[in-house]
Design an enzyme around this catalytic site. Structure first.
Site, PDB file in Angstrom:
ATOM      1  N   LYS A 167      42.029  36.192  51.625  1.00  0.00           N
ATOM      2  CA  LYS A 167      43.375  36.673  51.258  1.00  0.00           C
ATOM      3  C   LYS A 167      44.352  36.512  52.429  1.00  0.00           C
ATOM      4  CE  LYS A 167      41.734  40.792  50.248  1.00  0.00           C
ATOM      5  NZ  LYS A 167      40.300  40.561  50.532  1.00  0.00           N
ATOM      6  N   ARG A 190      44.241  47.881  44.930  1.00  0.00           N
ATOM      7  CA  ARG A 190      42.787  47.833  45.038  1.00  0.00           C
ATOM      8  C   ARG A 190      42.113  48.815  44.101  1.00  0.00           C
ATOM      9  NH1 ARG A 190      42.258  45.762  50.647  1.00  0.00           N
ATOM     10  NH2 ARG A 190      40.075  45.810  51.194  1.00  0.00           N
ATOM     11  N   ARG A 242      34.320  36.042  61.736  1.00  0.00           N
ATOM     12  CA  ARG A 242      35.781  36.164  61.912  1.00  0.00           C
ATOM     13  C   ARG A 242      36.123  36.700  63.302  1.00  0.00           C
ATOM     14  NH1 ARG A 242      39.222  39.328  57.628  1.00  0.00           N
ATOM     15  NH2 ARG A 242      37.618  40.911  57.948  1.00  0.00           N
ATOM     16  N   ARG A 245      36.681  42.468  64.332  1.00  0.00           N
ATOM     17  CA  ARG A 245      37.134  43.711  63.711  1.00  0.00           C
ATOM     18  C   ARG A 245      35.986  44.708  63.637  1.00  0.00           C
ATOM     19  NH1 ARG A 245      40.560  42.536  58.274  1.00  0.00           N
ATOM     20  NH2 ARG A 245      39.128  44.054  57.425  1.00  0.00           N
ATOM     21  N   ARG A 301      31.612  47.443  52.199  1.00  0.00           N
ATOM     22  CA  ARG A 301      32.920  46.979  51.696  1.00  0.00           C
ATOM     23  C   ARG A 301      32.745  46.123  50.447  1.00  0.00           C
ATOM     24  NH1 ARG A 301      34.900  44.085  56.811  1.00  0.00           N
ATOM     25  NH2 ARG A 301      36.610  43.342  55.499  1.00  0.00           N
TER      26      ARG A 301
HETATM   27  P1  AP5 Z   1      40.276  36.392  55.677  1.00  0.00           P
HETATM   28  O1  AP5 Z   1      41.402  35.515  55.202  1.00  0.00           O
HETATM   29  O2  AP5 Z   1      40.517  37.268  56.843  1.00  0.00           O
HETATM   30  O3  AP5 Z   1      39.665  37.209  54.436  1.00  0.00           O
HETATM   31  P2  AP5 Z   1      40.262  38.437  53.638  1.00  0.00           P
HETATM   32  O4  AP5 Z   1      40.009  38.187  52.181  1.00  0.00           O
HETATM   33  O5  AP5 Z   1      41.681  38.690  54.038  1.00  0.00           O
HETATM   34  O6  AP5 Z   1      39.254  39.541  54.146  1.00  0.00           O
HETATM   35  P3  AP5 Z   1      39.476  40.987  54.730  1.00  0.00           P
HETATM   36  O7  AP5 Z   1      38.179  41.362  55.389  1.00  0.00           O
HETATM   37  O8  AP5 Z   1      40.699  41.086  55.586  1.00  0.00           O
HETATM   38  O9  AP5 Z   1      39.686  41.764  53.407  1.00  0.00           O
HETATM   39  P4  AP5 Z   1      39.513  43.219  53.156  1.00  0.00           P
HETATM   40  O10 AP5 Z   1      40.144  43.268  51.816  1.00  0.00           O
HETATM   41  O11 AP5 Z   1      38.157  43.794  53.277  1.00  0.00           O
HETATM   42  O12 AP5 Z   1      40.292  43.891  54.400  1.00  0.00           O
HETATM   43  P5  AP5 Z   1      41.689  44.603  54.516  1.00  0.00           P
HETATM   44  O13 AP5 Z   1      42.224  44.302  55.849  1.00  0.00           O
HETATM   45  O14 AP5 Z   1      42.555  44.385  53.326  1.00  0.00           O
HETATM   46  O15 AP5 Z   1      39.030  35.417  55.964  1.00  0.00           O
HETATM   47  C1  AP5 Z   1      37.821  35.894  56.514  1.00  0.00           C
HETATM   48  C2  AP5 Z   1      37.251  34.850  57.495  1.00  0.00           C
HETATM   49  O16 AP5 Z   1      36.939  33.649  56.795  1.00  0.00           O
HETATM   50  C3  AP5 Z   1      38.235  34.445  58.597  1.00  0.00           C
HETATM   51  O17 AP5 Z   1      37.533  34.198  59.779  1.00  0.00           O
HETATM   52  C4  AP5 Z   1      38.856  33.137  58.086  1.00  0.00           C
HETATM   53  O18 AP5 Z   1      39.266  32.322  59.150  1.00  0.00           O
HETATM   54  C5  AP5 Z   1      37.692  32.545  57.293  1.00  0.00           C
HETATM   55  N1  AP5 Z   1      38.164  31.797  56.125  1.00  0.00           N
HETATM   56  C6  AP5 Z   1      38.973  32.282  55.150  1.00  0.00           C
HETATM   57  N2  AP5 Z   1      39.199  31.341  54.212  1.00  0.00           N
HETATM   58  C7  AP5 Z   1      38.506  30.236  54.620  1.00  0.00           C
HETATM   59  C8  AP5 Z   1      38.327  28.935  54.067  1.00  0.00           C
HETATM   60  N3  AP5 Z   1      38.904  28.578  52.909  1.00  0.00           N
HETATM   61  N4  AP5 Z   1      37.553  28.070  54.737  1.00  0.00           N
HETATM   62  C9  AP5 Z   1      36.963  28.422  55.881  1.00  0.00           C
HETATM   63  N5  AP5 Z   1      37.074  29.642  56.466  1.00  0.00           N
HETATM   64  C10 AP5 Z   1      37.848  30.538  55.842  1.00  0.00           C
HETATM   65  O19 AP5 Z   1      41.238  46.164  54.449  1.00  0.00           O
HETATM   66  C11 AP5 Z   1      40.489  46.756  55.488  1.00  0.00           C
HETATM   67  C12 AP5 Z   1      40.259  48.224  55.154  1.00  0.00           C
HETATM   68  O20 AP5 Z   1      41.539  48.906  55.048  1.00  0.00           O
HETATM   69  C13 AP5 Z   1      39.572  48.496  53.803  1.00  0.00           C
HETATM   70  O21 AP5 Z   1      38.156  48.465  53.926  1.00  0.00           O
HETATM   71  C14 AP5 Z   1      40.106  49.896  53.474  1.00  0.00           C
HETATM   72  O22 AP5 Z   1      39.425  50.864  54.213  1.00  0.00           O
HETATM   73  C15 AP5 Z   1      41.542  49.840  53.970  1.00  0.00           C
HETATM   74  N6  AP5 Z   1      42.493  49.383  52.948  1.00  0.00           N
HETATM   75  C16 AP5 Z   1      43.275  48.259  53.002  1.00  0.00           C
HETATM   76  N7  AP5 Z   1      44.029  48.156  51.908  1.00  0.00           N
HETATM   77  C17 AP5 Z   1      43.738  49.229  51.129  1.00  0.00           C
HETATM   78  C18 AP5 Z   1      44.185  49.643  49.849  1.00  0.00           C
HETATM   79  N8  AP5 Z   1      45.107  48.951  49.150  1.00  0.00           N
HETATM   80  N9  AP5 Z   1      43.652  50.787  49.341  1.00  0.00           N
HETATM   81  C19 AP5 Z   1      42.734  51.526  50.050  1.00  0.00           C
HETATM   82  N10 AP5 Z   1      42.268  51.163  51.265  1.00  0.00           N
HETATM   83  C20 AP5 Z   1      42.768  50.014  51.800  1.00  0.00           C
END
Ligand code: AP5
Length: 219
Positions: free
Chosen positions: A14, A89, A128, A161, A172
């Site tokens: 994402k 979410r 990552r 992270r 997660r």
């Molecule tokens: P990346 O693009 O970082 O993946 P992502 O889908 O953004 O993964 P996240 O871990 O950030 O998602 P998440 O939803 O768990 O975390 P968030 O920060 O929202 O890619 C991952 C890796 O793969 C990177 O190294 C990238 O380079 C590589 N990659 C990506 N695409 C690629 C490709 N096509 N080819 C090769 N490599 C690739 O949330 C964190 C925490 O915050 C949650 O656990 C929760 O506690 C809280 N939180 C956040 N939002 C909410 C909400 N709305 N409600 C409640 N709690 C929330």
């Protein structure tokens, strides 16, 4: 007001796709994960409340998230176009977003479901690395920096992270299945869901999302 949502499990890409879309449009990126990490870093009251949930890989309670997003949208105005990453979410967040957008004369236009197999998600999260200074996202194998541990863009230090450790990642992924997957049918029924195979290389995924998105704000 317009809204595009990037939906998908942790590690689906994402944040990575959001960077690609932002580079070619005037979409306003709203990443609740980034906003929460910033709040934790600052030690704000929200950060103090959110920290424990994030460390365990649990969702932060809806009321805190909704307040956070409402504050962010309040400044936008009717012409704004948003790119939501990691929000909504839960069903409650999705309904609240609908209400909030309709009050501002808008709606959810497209929801991109980024789909990749579980073993790939785990490998992506384990590898990552992020820049402490500018936040640029790397992967030790897929998207490595030129010099190990150093950001290509600004020379900052790369770090892992705290919620990317193995046990937290597994939790997660479970939380995603339990609390977020229901949004897939919610948006499918509304006719706005578009599925994208995000297991392919980054440039291919970005190109496909751009093609499916059509005309983007400011593009
Ligand atoms: P990346 O693009 O970082 O993946 P992502 O889908 O953004 O993964 P996240 O871990 O950030 O998602 P998440 O939803 O768990 O975390 P968030 O920060 O929202 O890619 C991952 C890796 O793969 C990177 O190294 C990238 O380079 C590589 N990659 C990506 N695409 C690629 C490709 N096509 N080819 C090769 N490599 C690739 O949330 C964190 C925490 O915050 C949650 O656990 C929760 O506690 C809280 N939180 C956040 N939002 C909410 C909400 N709305 N409600 C409640 N709690 C929330």
């Amino acid at each position: 007001m317009k809204a595009i949502i990037l939906l998908g499990a942790p590690g689906a890409g994402k944040g990575t796709i959001a960077e690609g879309l932002k580079a070619v449009s005037a979409l306003i990126h709203v990443s609740t994960g980034d906003m929460l990490r910033e709040a934790v870093k600052k030690g704000s009251p929200l950060g103090v409340q959110a920290d424990g949930y994030m460390k365990r890989g649990e969702l932060v309670p809806d009321d805190l998230i909704i307040r956070l997003v409402e504050t962010r949208l309040a400044g936008g105005g009717r012409e704004a176009a948003y790119l939501f990453d990691g929000f909504p979410r839960t069903m409650e967040q999705a309904r609240l977003l609908d209400d909030c957008l309709s009050r501002l004369g808008g709606q959810v236009d497209k929801v991109f479901l980024l789909d990749a197999p579980r073993d790939l998600l785990i490998a992506r999260l384990a590898g990552r690395r992020l820049c402490r200074k500018c936040g640029t996202n790397y992967h030790v194998v897929n998207i490595p920096p030129r010099r190990e541990g150093i950001c290509d863009a600004c020379g900052g230090e790369l770090y892992q992270r705290p919620d990317d450790g193995e046990a937290t990642v597994l939790n997660r992924l479970e939380v995603y299945v339990r609390q977020t997957e229901a949004l897939i049918s919610y948006y499918e029924k509304k006719g706005v869901l578009l599925r994208v195979d995000s297991s392919r290389p980054r440039q291919q995924v970005v190109a496909e999302v751009l093609r499916m998105a059509g005309a983007l704000a400011g593009a």
